[in-house]
Design an enzyme around this catalytic site. Structure first.
Site, PDB file in Angstrom:
ATOM      1  N   PRO A  15       1.733   1.922  -0.461  1.00  0.00           N
ATOM      2  CA  PRO A  15       0.539   1.523   0.276  1.00  0.00           C
ATOM      3  C   PRO A  15       0.815   1.422   1.776  1.00  0.00           C
ATOM      4  CG  PRO A  15       0.981   0.018  -1.541  1.00  0.00           C
ATOM      5  CD  PRO A  15       2.193   0.882  -1.362  1.00  0.00           C
ATOM      6  N   TYR A  16      -0.106   1.963   2.550  1.00  0.00           N
ATOM      7  CA  TYR A  16      -0.083   1.839   4.002  1.00  0.00           C
ATOM      8  C   TYR A  16      -1.441   1.297   4.404  1.00  0.00           C
ATOM      9  CZ  TYR A  16      -0.809   3.216   8.840  1.00  0.00           C
ATOM     10  OH  TYR A  16      -1.117   3.198  10.182  1.00  0.00           O
TER      11      TYR A  16
END
Length: 79
Positions: A15-16
């Site tokens: 996840p970013y």
């Protein structure tokens, strides 16, 4: 504004999260955001905190538009 991207890294989804806010948040507030977002991704999506990347970008109010006005002008009208 929050943008959420997932890229592939070493067989795991990473996840970013890009959080854009107007300037003014304290270091403590930003740390709380990072902690809460990381915990939410782990709890809801079962993402590993060690793969979670969060970027907080602070934008000048004169560089952010709202309701047809720059945010600093909008705030002046609300006073």
């Amino acid at each position: 504004m929050i943008e959420f991207f997932i890229t592939f890294k070493d067989g795991n989804y990473m996840p970013y999260v890009n959080v854009q806010i107007t300037k003014g948040a304290t270091r403590e507030q930003k740390a709380e955001l990072v902690k809460d977002i990381t915990e939410s991704l782990a709890r809801v999506l079962n993402k590993k905190p060690e793969y979670t990347h969060i970027v907080i970008q602070e934008i000048e109010e004169s560089d952010w538009g709202y309701a047809g006005l720059l945010t600093d002008d909008w705030k002046k009208q609300q006073s």
